[in-house]
Design an enzyme around this catalytic site. Structure first.
Site, PDB file in Angstrom:
ATOM      1  N   SER A 109       0.826  -1.208   0.000  1.00 44.12           N
ATOM      2  CA  SER A 109       0.000   0.000   0.000  1.00 44.12           C
ATOM      3  C   SER A 109       0.861   1.259   0.000  1.00 44.12           C
ATOM      4  O   SER A 109       1.972   1.261   0.526  1.00 44.12           O
ATOM      5  CB  SER A 109      -0.894  -0.026   1.247  1.00 44.12           C
ATOM      6  OG  SER A 109      -1.498   1.220   1.460  1.00 44.12           O
ATOM      7  N   TYR A 132      -2.210   5.958  -4.596  1.00 41.78           N
ATOM      8  CA  TYR A 132      -3.256   6.979  -4.498  1.00 41.78           C
ATOM      9  C   TYR A 132      -2.795   8.173  -5.320  1.00 41.78           C
ATOM     10  O   TYR A 132      -1.606   8.503  -5.328  1.00 41.78           O
ATOM     11  CB  TYR A 132      -3.479   7.399  -3.035  1.00 41.78           C
ATOM     12  CG  TYR A 132      -4.213   6.384  -2.204  1.00 41.78           C
ATOM     13  CD1 TYR A 132      -5.487   5.958  -2.551  1.00 41.78           C
ATOM     14  CD2 TYR A 132      -3.639   5.843  -1.049  1.00 41.78           C
ATOM     15  CE1 TYR A 132      -6.171   5.028  -1.781  1.00 41.78           C
ATOM     16  CE2 TYR A 132      -4.320   4.906  -0.273  1.00 41.78           C
ATOM     17  CZ  TYR A 132      -5.580   4.509  -0.649  1.00 41.78           C
ATOM     18  OH  TYR A 132      -6.255   3.586   0.106  1.00 41.78           O
ATOM     19  N   THR A 158      -5.921   2.921  -6.820  1.00 43.27           N
ATOM     20  CA  THR A 158      -7.198   2.822  -6.096  1.00 43.27           C
ATOM     21  C   THR A 158      -8.041   4.056  -6.383  1.00 43.27           C
ATOM     22  O   THR A 158      -7.586   5.180  -6.171  1.00 43.27           O
ATOM     23  CB  THR A 158      -6.934   2.681  -4.582  1.00 43.27           C
ATOM     24  OG1 THR A 158      -6.174   1.491  -4.373  1.00 43.27           O
ATOM     25  CG2 THR A 158      -8.225   2.589  -3.795  1.00 43.27           C
ATOM     26  N   LYS A 254      -8.402  -0.214  -9.203  1.00 41.50           N
ATOM     27  CA  LYS A 254      -9.063  -0.907  -8.086  1.00 41.50           C
ATOM     28  C   LYS A 254     -10.210  -0.039  -7.567  1.00 41.50           C
ATOM     29  O   LYS A 254      -9.977   1.102  -7.166  1.00 41.50           O
ATOM     30  CB  LYS A 254      -8.052  -1.155  -6.965  1.00 41.50           C
ATOM     31  CG  LYS A 254      -8.623  -1.767  -5.704  1.00 41.50           C
ATOM     32  CD  LYS A 254      -7.497  -2.135  -4.752  1.00 41.50           C
ATOM     33  CE  LYS A 254      -7.980  -2.794  -3.479  1.00 41.50           C
ATOM     34  NZ  LYS A 254      -8.511  -1.844  -2.500  1.00 41.50           N
ATOM     35  N   HIS A 278     -13.745  -1.485  -1.390  1.00 39.25           N
ATOM     36  CA  HIS A 278     -12.747  -1.205  -0.348  1.00 39.25           C
ATOM     37  C   HIS A 278     -13.128  -1.915   0.970  1.00 39.25           C
ATOM     38  O   HIS A 278     -12.967  -1.371   2.054  1.00 39.25           O
ATOM     39  CB  HIS A 278     -12.649   0.307  -0.125  1.00 39.25           C
ATOM     40  CG  HIS A 278     -11.265   0.792   0.201  1.00 39.25           C
ATOM     41  ND1 HIS A 278     -10.449   1.408  -0.714  1.00 39.25           N
ATOM     42  CD2 HIS A 278     -10.550   0.770   1.350  1.00 39.25           C
ATOM     43  CE1 HIS A 278      -9.302   1.750  -0.136  1.00 39.25           C
ATOM     44  NE2 HIS A 278      -9.339   1.369   1.125  1.00 39.25           N
TER      45      HIS A 278
HETATM   46  C1  LIG Z   1      -7.431  -2.488   7.480  1.00 40.94           C
HETATM   47  C2  LIG Z   1      -7.577  -2.292   6.011  1.00 40.94           C
HETATM   48  C3  LIG Z   1      -6.733  -1.414   5.335  1.00 40.94           C
HETATM   49  C4  LIG Z   1      -6.854  -1.226   3.954  1.00 40.94           C
HETATM   50  N1  LIG Z   1      -5.971  -0.403   3.307  1.00 40.94           N
HETATM   51  C5  LIG Z   1      -6.061  -0.249   1.964  1.00 40.94           C
HETATM   52  C6  LIG Z   1      -5.131   0.572   1.265  1.00 40.94           C
HETATM   53  O1  LIG Z   1      -4.221   1.161   1.843  1.00 40.94           O
HETATM   54  N2  LIG Z   1      -5.282   0.688  -0.090  1.00 40.94           N
HETATM   55  C7  LIG Z   1      -6.280   0.044  -0.776  1.00 40.94           C
HETATM   56  O2  LIG Z   1      -6.378   0.188  -1.994  1.00 40.94           O
HETATM   57  N3  LIG Z   1      -7.145  -0.767  -0.136  1.00 40.94           N
HETATM   58  C8  LIG Z   1      -7.061  -0.931   1.209  1.00 40.94           C
HETATM   59  N4  LIG Z   1      -7.953  -1.749   1.850  1.00 40.94           N
HETATM   60  C9  LIG Z   1      -8.966  -2.505   1.059  1.00 40.94           C
HETATM   61  C10 LIG Z   1      -8.427  -3.880   0.639  1.00 40.94           C
HETATM   62  O3  LIG Z   1      -7.392  -3.773  -0.295  1.00 40.94           O
HETATM   63  C11 LIG Z   1      -9.542  -4.729   0.023  1.00 40.94           C
HETATM   64  O4  LIG Z   1     -10.131  -4.026  -1.034  1.00 40.94           O
HETATM   65  C12 LIG Z   1     -10.617  -5.121   1.048  1.00 40.94           C
HETATM   66  O5  LIG Z   1     -10.046  -5.347   2.326  1.00 40.94           O
HETATM   67  C13 LIG Z   1     -11.363  -6.362   0.597  1.00 40.94           C
HETATM   68  O6  LIG Z   1     -12.380  -6.679   1.491  1.00 40.94           O
HETATM   69  P1  LIG Z   1     -12.230  -7.800   2.642  1.00 40.94           P
HETATM   70  O7  LIG Z   1     -11.419  -7.192   3.744  1.00 40.94           O
HETATM   71  O8  LIG Z   1     -13.633  -8.070   3.053  1.00 40.94           O
HETATM   72  O9  LIG Z   1     -11.551  -8.993   2.032  1.00 40.94           O
HETATM   73  C14 LIG Z   1      -7.853  -1.930   3.232  1.00 40.94           C
HETATM   74  C15 LIG Z   1      -8.699  -2.811   3.915  1.00 40.94           C
HETATM   75  C16 LIG Z   1      -8.566  -3.006   5.275  1.00 40.94           C
HETATM   76  C17 LIG Z   1      -9.475  -3.984   5.978  1.00 40.94           C
END
Ligand SMILES: Cc1cc2nc3c(=O)[nH]c(=O)nc-3n(C[C@H](O)[C@H](O)[C@H](O)COP(=O)(O)O)c2cc1C
Length: 382
Positions: A109, A132, A158, A254, A278
């Site tokens: 990330s 980002y 994203t 994404k 997300h």
């Molecule tokens: C704690 C946390 C932090 C996340 N940080 C990012 C991030 O920095 N960038 C991003 O594109 N998605 C981020 N996501 C989204 C994940 O990449 C992903 O799309 C999502 O967790 C999928 O859903 P799930 O947790 O139900 O599997 C984050 C999700 C969580 C739970």
């Protein structure tokens, strides 16, 4: 409760909850507003049933897929997530190593706590750099250049976080970076001293992807303000088209959710898209990746790689998405809870169980390879 007691997603979640201070657990676990989309992400899979075939000679099962030009041994990858060293002191190092053990891709990330260069140097499995888009175009260029020099092959932009989601659990606990805990939030840290000792006795927390370019130290910029002040809500398709051509390699968006946007992504030269909300952390009440999958695969599946994430907790969830035409499926909380529960061994145990589930479920479906799965394998309840 120990790692050996963890047999599924819910067990890992429970162990993570025991290990983490409440504000950190809730940061991972929570979603936006009323968390309707968060719940629907997993619930959507229950509206669809698998229809197995029999007597197909399934002694050997091949789970490999090729996505975004990368050959993966499993049809799942570890989606990029922020702040992993808060969840376990090894953070992204554990995630990248576990992904390598299973021959799959992981994401780093922009808000990662280990540098993408270090991860690229140490691991040979494919790494995605999650980006980002900042107001400062020079900063965007410098970050892309750095990713290129590190040897990263896949850029993932994203696009569902043009502004921060309303995460009310975090408002209640005061979770932010730097910490601005409420009294209740502080008490929740006080009752988890093992986490605190670990945090203080390991490498100091940092955000290396951003530190090189932005002053995130001290109290100058919280992550909330990073989203509202530094990211560019005026970003348009023209900006992304320019980015695609400047990157010149595998490029993935994404957070695409409509068929129209999927067509535009294909039109500007993206190699893939991830249908994602997300993890229910941004626009509550929005549709799920799984619910949108069929329509979008029909629209662009013959031109670009369509992936999805959100709510995956079981091998059968993965098989349902693959049957609808997803090229691979992203995991978020599935591996984050395992990371928080036990670091690299935790993620490896969770992935080992998922792999065993996938092999078993493929056999039960009468499928020898992912190519054997199709829409005929599914029926939707009405
Ligand atoms: C704690 C946390 C932090 C996340 N940080 C990012 C991030 O920095 N960038 C991003 O594109 N998605 C981020 N996501 C989204 C994940 O990449 C992903 O799309 C999502 O967790 C999928 O859903 P799930 O947790 O139900 O599997 C984050 C999700 C969580 C739970």
């Amino acid at each position: 409760m120990r790692l050996s007691d963890c047999h599924n997603f819910h067990d890992f979640r429970k162990l993570a909850q025991r290990r983490l201070p409440g504000p950190i657990f809730n940061y991972i676990d929570g979603g936006a507003d009323d968390e309707v989309t968060l719940r629907r992400n997993t619930g959507a899979f229950d509206d669809c049933d698998l229809v197995p075939n029999i007597l197909r000679g399934v002694s050997d099962v091949d789970l490999s897929v090729t996505v975004l030009g990368q050959k993966l041994a499993l049809p799942v990858y570890l989606s990029p997530t922020a702040l992993q060293r808060l969840f376990h002191h090894d953070g992204e190092r554990a995630t990248a190593a576990a992904a390598e053990t299973f021959g799959t891709m992981f994401g780093c990330s922009s808000l990662g706590t280990v540098s993408m260069e270090e991860l690229a140097r140490k691991h040979s499995n494919p790494q995605v750099y999650q980006f980002y888009f900042h107001k400062d175009r020079g900063l965007n260029r410098a970050m892309m250049q750095k990713a290129k020099e590190s040897g990263i092959k896949v850029m993932m932009l994203t696009v569902d976080s043009i502004t921060g989601g309303n995460r009310e659990r975090d408002l209640r606990t005061g979770f932010s970076i730097p910490f601005r805990l409420t009294l209740g939030g502080m008490l929740q840290f006080a009752v988890k001293p093992a986490w605190g000792i670990n945090y203080l006795t390991h490498e100091k927390f940092s955000l290396p992807q951003l530190d090189a370019h932005i002053d995130m130290k001290g109290d100058t910029l919280t992550i909330g303000r990073y989203f509202t002040e530094m990211l560019d809500p005026s970003m348009t398709w023209d900006d992304v088209a320019l980015m695609v051509s400047e990157w010149g390699g595998q490029f993935c968006l994404k957070g695409v959710m409509s068929a129209e946007d999927a067509r535009r992504a294909a039109g500007i030269g993206c190699n893939g898209i991830v249908l994602s909300n997300h993890g229910g952390r941004q626009l509550d009440g929005s549709r799920t990746g799984f619910d949108q999958l069929d329509e979008i695969v029909q629209a662009v599946g013959d031109r670009i790689d369509v992936m999805m994430d959100g709510g995956i907790q079981r091998g059968t969830h993965v098989l349902k998405a693959l049957s609808l035409g997803a090229k691979a499926v992203g995991l978020g909380r599935f591996y984050l809870f395992a990371l928080a529960a036990a670091g690299r061994p935790g993620i490896e145990r969770a992935l080992g169980q998922l792999k065993a589930e996938l092999v078993r479920d493929m056999r039960l479906m009468g499928a020898r390879s992912v190519a054997d799965l199709g829409r005929d394998n599914l029926r939707f309840r009405t």
